[in-house]
Design a protein around this motif. Structure first.
Motif, PDB file in Angstrom:
ATOM      1  N   TYR A  97       0.831  -1.202   0.000  1.00 46.00           N
ATOM      2  CA  TYR A  97       0.000   0.000   0.000  1.00 46.00           C
ATOM      3  C   TYR A  97       0.869   1.257   0.000  1.00 46.00           C
ATOM      4  CZ  TYR A  97      -3.844   3.155   1.051  1.00 46.00           C
ATOM      5  OH  TYR A  97      -4.774   4.171   0.993  1.00 46.00           O
ATOM      6  N   ASN A  98       0.562   2.157  -0.943  1.00 46.79           N
ATOM      7  CA  ASN A  98       1.300   3.415  -1.088  1.00 46.79           C
ATOM      8  C   ASN A  98       2.787   3.195  -1.348  1.00 46.79           C
ATOM      9  OD1 ASN A  98      -0.587   5.442  -1.135  1.00 46.79           O
ATOM     10  ND2 ASN A  98      -0.536   5.830   1.060  1.00 46.79           N
ATOM     11  N   CYS A  99       3.122   2.119  -2.040  1.00 44.34           N
ATOM     12  CA  CYS A  99       4.504   1.873  -2.469  1.00 44.34           C
ATOM     13  C   CYS A  99       4.633   2.465  -3.872  1.00 44.34           C
ATOM     14  CB  CYS A  99       4.801   0.379  -2.496  1.00 44.34           C
ATOM     15  SG  CYS A  99       4.589  -0.433  -0.893  1.00 44.34           S
ATOM     16  N   SER A 100       5.305   3.579  -3.995  1.00 45.51           N
ATOM     17  CA  SER A 100       5.299   4.274  -5.284  1.00 45.51           C
ATOM     18  C   SER A 100       6.652   4.900  -5.599  1.00 45.51           C
ATOM     19  CB  SER A 100       4.228   5.368  -5.292  1.00 45.51           C
ATOM     20  OG  SER A 100       4.482   6.337  -4.283  1.00 45.51           O
ATOM     21  N   LEU A 117       7.704 -11.471   8.489  1.00 43.46           N
ATOM     22  CA  LEU A 117       8.193 -12.020   7.228  1.00 43.46           C
ATOM     23  C   LEU A 117       7.502 -11.343   6.045  1.00 43.46           C
ATOM     24  CD1 LEU A 117       9.821 -14.018   5.552  1.00 43.46           C
ATOM     25  CD2 LEU A 117       8.015 -15.722   5.937  1.00 43.46           C
ATOM     26  N   GLU A 118       6.213 -11.099   6.189  1.00 46.86           N
ATOM     27  CA  GLU A 118       5.455 -10.425   5.124  1.00 46.86           C
ATOM     28  C   GLU A 118       6.020  -9.033   4.854  1.00 46.86           C
ATOM     29  OE1 GLU A 118       0.834  -9.135   4.040  1.00 46.86           O
ATOM     30  OE2 GLU A 118       1.373  -9.813   6.056  1.00 46.86           O
ATOM     31  N   LYS A 119       6.330  -8.305   5.921  1.00 48.16           N
ATOM     32  CA  LYS A 119       6.903  -6.974   5.777  1.00 48.16           C
ATOM     33  C   LYS A 119       8.272  -7.034   5.107  1.00 48.16           C
ATOM     34  CE  LYS A 119       8.235  -2.872   8.424  1.00 48.16           C
ATOM     35  NZ  LYS A 119       8.338  -2.266   9.781  1.00 48.16           N
ATOM     36  N   THR A 120       9.066  -8.033   5.475  1.00 49.16           N
ATOM     37  CA  THR A 120      10.402  -8.206   4.878  1.00 49.16           C
ATOM     38  C   THR A 120      10.288  -8.486   3.386  1.00 49.16           C
ATOM     39  OG1 THR A 120      11.294  -9.054   6.964  1.00 49.16           O
ATOM     40  CG2 THR A 120      12.527  -9.532   4.953  1.00 49.16           C
ATOM     41  N   LEU A 121       9.365  -9.371   3.014  1.00 46.17           N
ATOM     42  CA  LEU A 121       9.162  -9.706   1.599  1.00 46.17           C
ATOM     43  C   LEU A 121       8.672  -8.492   0.814  1.00 46.17           C
ATOM     44  CD1 LEU A 121       7.482 -13.226   1.870  1.00 46.17           C
ATOM     45  CD2 LEU A 121       9.744 -12.705   0.934  1.00 46.17           C
ATOM     46  N   ARG A 122       7.761  -7.734   1.415  1.00 49.72           N
ATOM     47  CA  ARG A 122       7.220  -6.539   0.757  1.00 49.72           C
ATOM     48  C   ARG A 122       8.336  -5.532   0.469  1.00 49.72           C
ATOM     49  NH1 ARG A 122       3.901  -5.235   4.440  1.00 49.72           N
ATOM     50  NH2 ARG A 122       2.094  -6.317   3.574  1.00 49.72           N
ATOM     51  N   GLU A 123       9.163  -5.278   1.444  1.00 53.30           N
ATOM     52  CA  GLU A 123      10.258  -4.328   1.264  1.00 53.30           C
ATOM     53  C   GLU A 123      11.267  -4.833   0.244  1.00 53.30           C
ATOM     54  OE1 GLU A 123      10.588  -1.233   2.481  1.00 53.30           O
ATOM     55  OE2 GLU A 123       8.554  -1.524   3.261  1.00 53.30           O
ATOM     56  N   TYR A 124      11.509  -6.132   0.262  1.00 54.41           N
ATOM     57  CA  TYR A 124      12.475  -6.713  -0.672  1.00 54.41           C
ATOM     58  C   TYR A 124      12.000  -6.560  -2.110  1.00 54.41           C
ATOM     59  CZ  TYR A 124      14.961 -10.229  -3.398  1.00 54.41           C
ATOM     60  OH  TYR A 124      15.674 -10.868  -4.379  1.00 54.41           O
ATOM     61  N   TYR A 125      10.751  -6.959  -2.379  1.00 51.05           N
ATOM     62  CA  TYR A 125      10.233  -6.908  -3.750  1.00 51.05           C
ATOM     63  C   TYR A 125       9.998  -5.471  -4.223  1.00 51.05           C
ATOM     64  CZ  TYR A 125       9.713 -11.963  -3.957  1.00 51.05           C
ATOM     65  OH  TYR A 125       9.961 -13.318  -3.983  1.00 51.05           O
ATOM     66  N   LYS A 126       9.621  -4.605  -3.303  1.00 52.79           N
ATOM     67  CA  LYS A 126       9.445  -3.193  -3.666  1.00 52.79           C
ATOM     68  C   LYS A 126      10.778  -2.600  -4.119  1.00 52.79           C
ATOM     69  CE  LYS A 126       9.156   0.005  -0.491  1.00 52.79           C
ATOM     70  NZ  LYS A 126       8.688   0.897   0.607  1.00 52.79           N
ATOM     71  N   LYS A 127      11.812  -2.825  -3.356  1.00 52.73           N
ATOM     72  CA  LYS A 127      13.142  -2.313  -3.703  1.00 52.73           C
ATOM     73  C   LYS A 127      13.640  -2.923  -5.008  1.00 52.73           C
ATOM     74  CE  LYS A 127      17.811  -1.718  -1.809  1.00 52.73           C
ATOM     75  NZ  LYS A 127      18.697  -1.989  -0.643  1.00 52.73           N
ATOM     76  N   LEU A 128      13.427  -4.234  -5.157  1.00 47.95           N
ATOM     77  CA  LEU A 128      13.856  -4.943  -6.361  1.00 47.95           C
ATOM     78  C   LEU A 128      13.166  -4.373  -7.594  1.00 47.95           C
ATOM     79  CD1 LEU A 128      15.457  -7.479  -7.462  1.00 47.95           C
ATOM     80  CD2 LEU A 128      13.274  -8.710  -7.272  1.00 47.95           C
ATOM     81  N   LEU A 129      11.850  -4.174  -7.501  1.00 48.97           N
ATOM     82  CA  LEU A 129      11.073  -3.678  -8.641  1.00 48.97           C
ATOM     83  C   LEU A 129      11.426  -2.241  -8.988  1.00 48.97           C
ATOM     84  CD1 LEU A 129       8.783  -4.035 -10.699  1.00 48.97           C
ATOM     85  CD2 LEU A 129       7.179  -3.323  -8.908  1.00 48.97           C
ATOM     86  N   PHE A 130      11.504  -1.374  -7.986  1.00 47.72           N
ATOM     87  CA  PHE A 130      11.765   0.044  -8.257  1.00 47.72           C
ATOM     88  C   PHE A 130      13.183   0.268  -8.787  1.00 47.72           C
ATOM     89  CE2 PHE A 130       8.297   1.545  -5.090  1.00 47.72           C
ATOM     90  CZ  PHE A 130       7.339   1.274  -6.034  1.00 47.72           C
ATOM     91  N   ASN A 131      14.145  -0.482  -8.292  1.00 51.08           N
ATOM     92  CA  ASN A 131      15.507  -0.390  -8.828  1.00 51.08           C
ATOM     93  C   ASN A 131      15.542  -0.839 -10.286  1.00 51.08           C
ATOM     94  OD1 ASN A 131      16.615   0.610  -6.470  1.00 51.08           O
ATOM     95  ND2 ASN A 131      17.282  -1.379  -5.718  1.00 51.08           N
ATOM     96  N   ASP A 132      14.730  -1.865 -10.581  1.00 47.91           N
ATOM     97  CA  ASP A 132      14.665  -2.359 -11.950  1.00 47.91           C
ATOM     98  C   ASP A 132      14.013  -1.334 -12.867  1.00 47.91           C
ATOM     99  OD1 ASP A 132      14.942  -4.746 -13.820  1.00 47.91           O
ATOM    100  OD2 ASP A 132      12.799  -4.332 -14.005  1.00 47.91           O
TER     101      ASP A 132
END
Length: 214
Positions: free
Chosen positions: A103-106, A192-207
Protein backbone atom coordinates in the motif's frame (compact mmCIF):
# COMPACT_ATOMS: atom_id res chain seq x y z
CA UNK A 1 -32.44 29.54 3.90
CA UNK A 2 -30.27 26.90 5.63
CA UNK A 3 -32.07 24.12 3.77
CA UNK A 4 -31.57 25.86 0.42
CA UNK A 5 -27.87 26.47 1.12
CA UNK A 6 -27.42 22.82 2.12
CA UNK A 7 -29.09 21.67 -1.10
CA UNK A 8 -26.90 23.96 -3.22
CA UNK A 9 -23.71 22.84 -1.47
CA UNK A 10 -24.59 19.18 -1.95
CA UNK A 11 -25.42 19.80 -5.61
CA UNK A 12 -22.05 21.54 -6.04
CA UNK A 13 -20.21 18.68 -4.31
CA UNK A 14 -21.78 16.02 -6.53
CA UNK A 15 -21.10 17.98 -9.72
CA UNK A 16 -17.96 18.26 -11.85
CA UNK A 17 -17.55 21.88 -10.72
CA UNK A 18 -16.27 20.79 -7.29
CA UNK A 19 -13.25 18.98 -8.78
CA UNK A 20 -10.99 22.05 -8.57
CA UNK A 21 -11.77 22.37 -4.85
CA UNK A 22 -11.12 18.65 -4.27
CA UNK A 23 -7.79 18.88 -6.12
CA UNK A 24 -6.77 21.90 -4.00
CA UNK A 25 -7.72 20.08 -0.79
CA UNK A 26 -5.78 16.95 -1.78
CA UNK A 27 -2.63 19.00 -2.47
CA UNK A 28 -2.31 20.03 1.18
CA UNK A 29 -4.21 17.35 3.11
CA UNK A 30 -2.61 14.28 4.67
CA UNK A 31 -5.86 12.40 4.00
CA UNK A 32 -7.03 12.65 0.41
CA UNK A 33 -10.69 12.53 -0.58
CA UNK A 34 -12.65 12.00 -3.75
CA UNK A 35 -16.24 11.72 -4.85
CA UNK A 36 -18.21 10.02 -7.57
CA UNK A 37 -20.25 12.22 -9.88
CA UNK A 38 -23.63 10.53 -9.55
CA UNK A 39 -26.66 12.75 -9.92
CA UNK A 40 -28.95 9.94 -8.76
CA UNK A 41 -27.76 10.84 -5.24
CA UNK A 42 -29.80 14.03 -5.55
CA UNK A 43 -32.87 11.95 -4.75
CA UNK A 44 -32.14 12.87 -1.11
CA UNK A 45 -33.65 16.25 -1.89
CA UNK A 46 -37.09 14.69 -1.41
CA UNK A 47 -36.31 14.55 2.33
CA UNK A 48 -35.51 18.26 2.63
CA UNK A 49 -39.07 19.18 3.68
CA UNK A 50 -38.34 17.39 6.99
CA UNK A 51 -35.53 19.74 8.18
CA UNK A 52 -37.44 22.67 6.63
CA UNK A 53 -40.46 21.83 8.78
CA UNK A 54 -38.35 21.39 11.91
CA UNK A 55 -36.53 24.72 11.43
CA UNK A 56 -39.78 26.61 10.93
CA UNK A 57 -41.53 24.97 13.88
CA UNK A 58 -38.64 24.63 16.31
CA UNK A 59 -40.41 26.64 19.04
CA UNK A 60 -43.16 24.01 19.15
CA UNK A 61 -40.71 21.09 19.18
CA UNK A 62 -39.05 21.48 22.57
CA UNK A 63 -38.22 17.76 22.82
CA UNK A 64 -35.63 17.98 20.01
CA UNK A 65 -34.03 21.29 21.02
CA UNK A 66 -30.30 21.33 21.84
CA UNK A 67 -29.31 24.43 23.78
CA UNK A 68 -25.93 26.09 24.28
CA UNK A 69 -23.86 24.20 21.73
CA UNK A 70 -21.09 25.57 19.56
CA UNK A 71 -22.12 25.51 15.86
CA UNK A 72 -18.70 24.03 15.03
CA UNK A 73 -19.70 20.92 16.98
CA UNK A 74 -22.31 20.32 14.28
CA UNK A 75 -20.49 21.77 11.26
CA UNK A 76 -17.22 19.80 11.55
CA UNK A 77 -18.80 16.31 11.93
CA UNK A 78 -21.24 17.13 9.13
CA UNK A 79 -18.36 18.10 6.81
CA UNK A 80 -16.45 14.94 7.75
CA UNK A 81 -19.48 12.79 6.97
CA UNK A 82 -19.89 14.53 3.60
CA UNK A 83 -16.32 13.96 2.39
CA UNK A 84 -16.20 10.44 3.85
CA UNK A 85 -18.90 9.15 1.49
CA UNK A 86 -16.17 8.08 -0.98
CA UNK A 87 -12.73 6.60 -0.27
CA UNK A 88 -9.63 8.67 -1.06
CA UNK A 89 -8.17 8.47 -4.56
CA UNK A 90 -5.22 6.45 -3.22
CA UNK A 91 -7.65 3.63 -2.44
CA UNK A 92 -8.26 3.08 -6.15
CA UNK A 93 -4.56 3.35 -7.04
CA UNK A 94 -3.53 0.74 -4.45
CA UNK A 95 -6.40 -1.76 -4.42
CA UNK A 96 -5.21 -5.29 -5.18
CA UNK A 97 -6.36 -8.91 -4.88
CA UNK A 98 -2.78 -10.23 -4.74
CA UNK A 99 -1.64 -12.31 -1.77
CA UNK A 100 1.34 -9.98 -1.23
CA UNK A 101 0.18 -6.38 -1.36
CA UNK A 102 2.00 -3.09 -1.01
CA UNK A 103 0.00 0.00 0.00
CA UNK A 104 1.30 3.42 -1.09
CA UNK A 105 4.50 1.87 -2.47
CA UNK A 106 5.30 4.27 -5.28
CA UNK A 107 8.00 5.88 -7.37
CA UNK A 108 7.88 8.91 -9.67
CA UNK A 109 9.58 9.03 -13.08
CA UNK A 110 9.94 11.81 -15.66
CA UNK A 111 8.06 9.99 -18.41
CA UNK A 112 4.47 9.67 -19.59
CA UNK A 113 2.76 6.30 -19.49
CA UNK A 114 3.08 5.95 -23.27
CA UNK A 115 6.83 6.57 -23.04
CA UNK A 116 7.18 4.03 -20.23
CA UNK A 117 5.24 1.37 -22.17
CA UNK A 118 7.38 2.01 -25.27
CA UNK A 119 10.59 1.66 -23.27
CA UNK A 120 9.37 -1.63 -21.83
CA UNK A 121 8.39 -2.92 -25.28
CA UNK A 122 11.89 -2.15 -26.56
CA UNK A 123 13.15 -4.46 -23.80
CA UNK A 124 10.68 -7.22 -24.78
CA UNK A 125 8.32 -6.58 -21.88
CA UNK A 126 4.70 -6.53 -22.98
CA UNK A 127 1.87 -5.60 -20.59
CA UNK A 128 -0.70 -8.40 -20.30
CA UNK A 129 -3.59 -6.28 -19.04
CA UNK A 130 -4.45 -2.56 -19.08
CA UNK A 131 -7.56 -1.06 -17.50
CA UNK A 132 -8.30 2.67 -17.11
CA UNK A 133 -9.65 4.19 -13.93
CA UNK A 134 -13.25 5.38 -14.29
CA UNK A 135 -13.31 9.02 -15.44
CA UNK A 136 -15.70 9.98 -12.63
CA UNK A 137 -12.92 9.19 -10.12
CA UNK A 138 -10.16 11.04 -11.96
CA UNK A 139 -8.71 14.34 -10.85
CA UNK A 140 -8.40 17.04 -13.48
CA UNK A 141 -5.57 16.68 -16.04
CA UNK A 142 -4.57 13.22 -14.86
CA UNK A 143 -4.40 9.84 -16.55
CA UNK A 144 -4.66 6.71 -14.41
CA UNK A 145 -4.42 3.13 -15.66
CA UNK A 146 -4.13 -0.26 -13.97
CA UNK A 147 -1.57 -2.69 -15.38
CA UNK A 148 -0.76 -6.35 -14.91
CA UNK A 149 2.24 -8.43 -15.91
CA UNK A 150 1.80 -12.19 -15.73
CA UNK A 151 5.54 -12.57 -15.28
CA UNK A 152 8.57 -10.33 -14.91
CA UNK A 153 12.08 -11.72 -14.46
CA UNK A 154 14.50 -9.53 -12.51
CA UNK A 155 17.92 -11.09 -12.12
CA UNK A 156 17.23 -14.43 -10.39
CA UNK A 157 13.73 -13.53 -9.21
CA UNK A 158 10.52 -14.24 -11.12
CA UNK A 159 7.66 -11.91 -10.17
CA UNK A 160 4.26 -13.38 -11.01
CA UNK A 161 0.90 -11.63 -11.49
CA UNK A 162 2.52 -8.27 -10.87
CA UNK A 163 -0.07 -5.50 -10.42
CA UNK A 164 0.72 -1.80 -10.61
CA UNK A 165 -0.94 1.53 -11.30
CA UNK A 166 0.45 4.43 -13.33
CA UNK A 167 -0.78 7.95 -12.68
CA UNK A 168 0.40 10.64 -15.11
CA UNK A 169 0.15 14.32 -14.21
CA UNK A 170 -0.19 17.37 -16.43
CA UNK A 171 3.55 17.95 -16.05
CA UNK A 172 4.22 14.69 -17.92
CA UNK A 173 5.64 12.96 -14.87
CA UNK A 174 4.21 9.59 -13.86
CA UNK A 175 3.80 8.05 -10.43
CA UNK A 176 4.02 4.25 -10.46
CA UNK A 177 2.30 2.38 -7.64
CA UNK A 178 3.40 -1.20 -6.96
CA UNK A 179 0.12 -2.74 -5.76
CA UNK A 180 1.01 -6.38 -5.27
CA UNK A 181 2.01 -9.73 -6.72
CA UNK A 182 1.43 -13.44 -6.29
CA UNK A 183 3.82 -15.49 -4.19
CA UNK A 184 3.71 -19.29 -4.08
CA UNK A 185 3.59 -19.75 -0.32
CA UNK A 186 1.02 -18.14 1.94
CA UNK A 187 2.72 -15.90 4.49
CA UNK A 188 1.15 -15.80 7.94
CA UNK A 189 4.04 -14.19 9.82
CA UNK A 190 3.63 -10.38 9.77
CA UNK A 191 7.35 -9.74 10.15
CA UNK A 192 8.19 -12.02 7.23
CA UNK A 193 5.46 -10.42 5.12
CA UNK A 194 6.90 -6.97 5.78
CA UNK A 195 10.40 -8.21 4.88
CA UNK A 196 9.16 -9.71 1.60
CA UNK A 197 7.22 -6.54 0.76
CA UNK A 198 10.26 -4.33 1.26
CA UNK A 199 12.47 -6.71 -0.67
CA UNK A 200 10.23 -6.91 -3.75
CA UNK A 201 9.44 -3.19 -3.67
CA UNK A 202 13.14 -2.31 -3.70
CA UNK A 203 13.86 -4.94 -6.36
CA UNK A 204 11.07 -3.68 -8.64
CA UNK A 205 11.76 0.04 -8.26
CA UNK A 206 15.51 -0.39 -8.83
CA UNK A 207 14.67 -2.36 -11.95
CA UNK A 208 12.29 0.36 -13.18
CA UNK A 209 14.92 3.07 -12.67
CA UNK A 210 17.45 0.98 -14.57
CA UNK A 211 15.09 0.29 -17.47
CA UNK A 212 14.05 3.93 -17.81
CA UNK A 213 17.69 4.91 -18.37
CA UNK A 214 18.05 2.54 -21.34
Amino acid sequence: MAVIVSALLFLFWKSEFSQALIDLYNQYSFVETSRIIDYSDLVVFVFLPVPYYIINNINQLDFIKVNQINPLAILIPSFAVLIATSPPASYYYNRSDANLTCYNCSIKVNYTQAEIINKLKMQDIVIDSIKPLEKSRLSKNQEVNFYKLNQLIIERDTLKDLEFTMRTFQSGKTKIYFKGMHIADKVTDRKLEKTLREYYKKLLFNDIKSRMKK
